[in-house]
Design an enzyme around this catalytic site. Structure first.
Site, PDB file in Angstrom:
ATOM      1  N   HIS A  16       7.049  24.102  -5.192  1.00 12.28           N
ATOM      2  CA  HIS A  16       8.124  24.625  -6.058  1.00 12.28           C
ATOM      3  C   HIS A  16       9.072  25.462  -5.218  1.00 12.28           C
ATOM      4  O   HIS A  16       8.632  26.361  -4.479  1.00 12.28           O
ATOM      5  CB  HIS A  16       7.535  25.481  -7.173  1.00 12.28           C
ATOM      6  CG  HIS A  16       6.565  24.733  -8.049  1.00 12.28           C
ATOM      7  ND1 HIS A  16       6.957  24.026  -9.154  1.00 12.28           N
ATOM      8  CD2 HIS A  16       5.223  24.558  -7.954  1.00 12.28           C
ATOM      9  CE1 HIS A  16       5.901  23.472  -9.725  1.00 12.28           C
ATOM     10  NE2 HIS A  16       4.830  23.777  -9.009  1.00 12.28           N
ATOM     11  N   ASN A  18      11.309  27.973  -5.761  1.00 10.43           N
ATOM     12  CA  ASN A  18      11.316  29.444  -5.852  1.00 10.43           C
ATOM     13  C   ASN A  18       9.963  30.080  -5.527  1.00 10.43           C
ATOM     14  O   ASN A  18       9.907  31.275  -5.245  1.00 10.43           O
ATOM     15  CB  ASN A  18      11.793  29.912  -7.233  1.00 10.43           C
ATOM     16  CG  ASN A  18      13.309  29.906  -7.329  1.00 10.43           C
ATOM     17  OD1 ASN A  18      13.976  30.814  -6.849  1.00 10.43           O
ATOM     18  ND2 ASN A  18      13.867  28.839  -7.901  1.00 10.43           N
ATOM     19  N   HIS A  66      13.608  34.394  -8.869  1.00 10.75           N
ATOM     20  CA  HIS A  66      14.707  33.881  -9.706  1.00 10.75           C
ATOM     21  C   HIS A  66      15.920  34.822  -9.701  1.00 10.75           C
ATOM     22  O   HIS A  66      17.052  34.373  -9.709  1.00 10.75           O
ATOM     23  CB  HIS A  66      14.210  33.645 -11.143  1.00 10.75           C
ATOM     24  CG  HIS A  66      13.257  32.494 -11.232  1.00 10.75           C
ATOM     25  ND1 HIS A  66      12.333  32.352 -12.239  1.00 10.75           N
ATOM     26  CD2 HIS A  66      13.071  31.417 -10.418  1.00 10.75           C
ATOM     27  CE1 HIS A  66      11.640  31.245 -12.056  1.00 10.75           C
ATOM     28  NE2 HIS A  66      12.064  30.656 -10.952  1.00 10.75           N
ATOM     29  N   THR A  98      12.136  21.836  -8.517  1.00 15.03           N
ATOM     30  CA  THR A  98      12.717  23.054  -9.094  1.00 15.03           C
ATOM     31  C   THR A  98      13.247  22.768 -10.491  1.00 15.03           C
ATOM     32  O   THR A  98      13.734  21.674 -10.767  1.00 15.03           O
ATOM     33  CB  THR A  98      13.823  23.641  -8.186  1.00 15.03           C
ATOM     34  OG1 THR A  98      14.101  24.972  -8.602  1.00 15.03           O
ATOM     35  CG2 THR A  98      15.113  22.837  -8.217  1.00 15.03           C
ATOM     36  N   THR A  99      13.143  23.776 -11.353  1.00 10.40           N
ATOM     37  CA  THR A  99      13.729  23.673 -12.692  1.00 10.40           C
ATOM     38  C   THR A  99      15.154  24.203 -12.651  1.00 10.40           C
ATOM     39  O   THR A  99      15.368  25.361 -12.277  1.00 10.40           O
ATOM     40  CB  THR A  99      12.916  24.524 -13.705  1.00 10.40           C
ATOM     41  OG1 THR A  99      11.591  24.011 -13.770  1.00 10.40           O
ATOM     42  CG2 THR A  99      13.535  24.461 -15.090  1.00 10.40           C
ATOM     43  N   PRO A 100      16.146  23.378 -13.005  1.00  5.00           N
ATOM     44  CA  PRO A 100      17.538  23.859 -13.059  1.00  5.00           C
ATOM     45  C   PRO A 100      17.662  25.004 -14.051  1.00  5.00           C
ATOM     46  O   PRO A 100      17.079  24.941 -15.136  1.00  5.00           O
ATOM     47  CB  PRO A 100      18.319  22.630 -13.525  1.00  5.00           C
ATOM     48  CG  PRO A 100      17.433  21.468 -13.239  1.00  5.00           C
ATOM     49  CD  PRO A 100      16.030  21.964 -13.354  1.00  5.00           C
ATOM     50  N   GLU A 201      -4.485  21.888 -15.382  1.00  8.69           N
ATOM     51  CA  GLU A 201      -4.525  23.136 -14.607  1.00  8.69           C
ATOM     52  C   GLU A 201      -5.357  24.177 -15.366  1.00  8.69           C
ATOM     53  O   GLU A 201      -5.913  25.102 -14.781  1.00  8.69           O
ATOM     54  CB  GLU A 201      -3.094  23.636 -14.371  1.00  8.69           C
ATOM     55  CG  GLU A 201      -2.983  24.641 -13.243  1.00  8.69           C
ATOM     56  CD  GLU A 201      -1.551  25.094 -12.981  1.00  8.69           C
ATOM     57  OE1 GLU A 201      -0.621  24.645 -13.675  1.00  8.69           O
ATOM     58  OE2 GLU A 201      -1.365  25.911 -12.057  1.00  8.69           O
TER      59      GLU A 201
HETATM   60  C1  LIG Z   1       0.625  28.221 -10.002  1.00  9.59           C
HETATM   61  N1  LIG Z   1       0.734  26.965 -10.658  1.00  9.59           N
HETATM   62  C2  LIG Z   1       1.846  26.488 -11.291  1.00  9.59           C
HETATM   63  N2  LIG Z   1       1.666  25.772 -12.436  1.00  9.59           N
HETATM   64  C3  LIG Z   1       2.726  25.349 -13.163  1.00  9.59           C
HETATM   65  N3  LIG Z   1       3.998  25.578 -12.806  1.00  9.59           N
HETATM   66  C4  LIG Z   1       4.223  26.270 -11.683  1.00  9.59           C
HETATM   67  C5  LIG Z   1       3.169  26.739 -10.869  1.00  9.59           C
HETATM   68  N4  LIG Z   1       3.716  27.361  -9.805  1.00  9.59           N
HETATM   69  C6  LIG Z   1       5.058  27.292  -9.969  1.00  9.59           C
HETATM   70  N5  LIG Z   1       5.365  26.659 -11.115  1.00  9.59           N
HETATM   71  C7  LIG Z   1       6.701  26.413 -11.694  1.00  9.59           C
HETATM   72  O1  LIG Z   1       7.671  26.550 -10.679  1.00  9.59           O
HETATM   73  C8  LIG Z   1       8.600  27.604 -10.986  1.00  9.59           C
HETATM   74  C9  LIG Z   1       9.077  28.265  -9.711  1.00  9.59           C
HETATM   75  O2  LIG Z   1       9.894  27.365  -8.986  1.00  9.59           O
HETATM   76  P1  LIG Z   1      11.376  26.935  -9.466  1.00  9.59           P
HETATM   77  O3  LIG Z   1      11.983  28.147 -10.145  1.00  9.59           O
HETATM   78  O4  LIG Z   1      11.240  25.778 -10.402  1.00  9.59           O
HETATM   79  O5  LIG Z   1      12.075  26.579  -8.193  1.00  9.59           O
HETATM   80  C10 LIG Z   1       7.818  28.508 -11.923  1.00  9.59           C
HETATM   81  O6  LIG Z   1       8.677  29.300 -12.713  1.00  9.59           O
HETATM   82  C11 LIG Z   1       7.013  27.498 -12.736  1.00  9.59           C
HETATM   83  O7  LIG Z   1       7.812  26.920 -13.759  1.00  9.59           O
HETATM   84 ZN   LIG Z   2       2.725  23.396  -9.143  1.00  9.83          ZN
END
Ligand SMILES: CNc1ncnc2c1ncn2[C@@H]1O[C@H](COP(=O)(O)O)[C@@H](O)[C@H]1O
Ligand SMILES: [Zn+2]
Length: 334
Positions: A16, A18, A66, A98-100, A201
């Site tokens: 991910h 962020n 963020h 990444t989530t927009p 998860e």
């Molecule tokens: C620990 N396990 C996990 N399980 C589920 N979703 C996760 C995660 N770790 C991260 N994210 C997802 O990725 C976002 C951060 O990156 P972006 O803002 O999208 O770049 C988090 O806000 C969550 O939605």
């Molecule tokens: Zn993940």
């Protein structure tokens, strides 16, 4: 062995954006946004790291990143930092997610475009790493938000068809249910965008069944997949993205020894080692391989198998897969 793993050309399939910002990267972003760094920001950034906390606690941490990536400059620089850090770890292929996000500075489409443009322009500076993007639907934000995320993806996927290679479902698994998002994922599937779903998860047998029956190209985590669901996952040969430190540090797996990675490896099921959020979990892909190697006594042959699994499970083109395979074979055969 550690040096061998460090130098090994690696493929990352679950990261991910962020969550992949290191303390150093966050401080760089902070300095850019607020001028020279101050103590408060340093303390805040230090608290970004997760150590033995619950999954719910973990999700609160992302806010720090963020806040630093809510401008175009911040987001573009963050993307570059993440690519730079993967490249430094000899990662040769990475699928970022990444989530927009929509805020006072950007629409979701502009957010996505900014990340995609940054990936494109990073090719000059980091020519030895191939970077793709899996835009994410954050399940915790509800269906309307998922629809507007989908609209942003639909606007850009043709222009960036060399980078957008699939779709991710992520976000806090304790919030909302997959069934609400089925129609959206059906649309992506009809566009030939493969799906990587965070699945199992947390314990939720019914949802896990629904996801496996719906179908996915890859499964994120797969921690709590058991019995008939596990059977189906294995029969369908759905590759599992295992994130060891992430699971242990969030407490969904109690120790490295207990990690389900071992089950998949022993059963010759396609399993891939990934970082998830290397900034938050204070790791690197090399470190994850080293943890797996030490915990389970992996041989070089098993490292070779894991590397090949990653290439074969990736959403890269056939041509890219062939050249990655060649690179990995050359490394292991020399
Ligand atoms: C620990 N396990 C996990 N399980 C589920 N979703 C996760 C995660 N770790 C991260 N994210 C997802 O990725 C976002 C951060 O990156 P972006 O803002 O999208 O770049 C988090 O806000 C969550 O939605
Ligand atoms: Zn993940």
């Amino acid at each position: 062995m550690e040096e061998f793993i460090q130098r090994m050309p690696k493929v990352e399939l679950h990261a991910h954006l962020n969550g992949s910002l290191t303390t150093a990267a966050l401080l760089e972003l902070g300095a850019q946004k607020y001028g020279s760094t101050n103590e408060e920001l340093e303390k805040l950034v230090e608290s970004f790291k997760v150590m033995g906390e619950s999954l719910d606690e973990c999700f609160k941490k992302f806010k720090i990143a963020h806040d630093l990536t809510n401008t175009r400059e911040g987001l573009a620089h963050a993307t570059l930092c993440v690519i730079r850090d993967f490249a430094k770890d000899n990662v040769v292929y990475v699928e970022l997610r990444t989530t927009p996000k929509q805020n006072e500075n950007m629409s979701k489409t502009e957010y996505l475009e900014c990340v995609l443009e940054s990936i494109r322009s990073a090719r000059k500076e980091f020519p030895y790493i191939i970077v793709k993007l899996l835009p994410s639907i954050d399940r915790s934000q509800g269906i309307d938000s998922a629809k507007s995320t989908m609209d942003a993806i639909l606007k850009l996927h043709k222009k960036f068809s060399d980078i957008i290679k699939g779709i991710d479902l992520s976000g806090n698994p304790n919030v909302e249910n997959f069934s609400n998002y089925k129609l959206i994922f059906e649309t992506f599937r009809n566009m030939n965008l493969p799906l990587s779903l965070h699945c199992g998860e947390v314990e939720n047998e019914e949802e896990i069944r629904e996801m496996i029956d719906f179908g996915m190209a890859r499964c994120g985590h797969g921690t709590f997949i058991k019995e008939s669901n596990l059977q189906k996952l294995i029969e369908k040969r759905i590759p599992v993205e295992c994130c060891l430190s992430s699971n242990v540090k969030c407490g969904t797996v109690s120790t490295y020894d207990d990690h389900h990675f071992k089950y998949f490896l022993d059963n010759s099921h396609p399993v891939v080692i990934c970082t998830d959020d290397f900034g938050v979990f204070d790791t690197t892909l090399s470190k994850e391989f080293i943890i797996a190697q030490k915990t389970f006594g992996l041989s070089k042959e098993q490292l070779f198998t894991l590397s090949k699994n990653a290439v074969l499970s990736s959403f890269a083109s056939e041509e890219e897969k062939q050249s990655l395979m060649q690179m990995i074979e050359n490394y292991f055969m020399k």
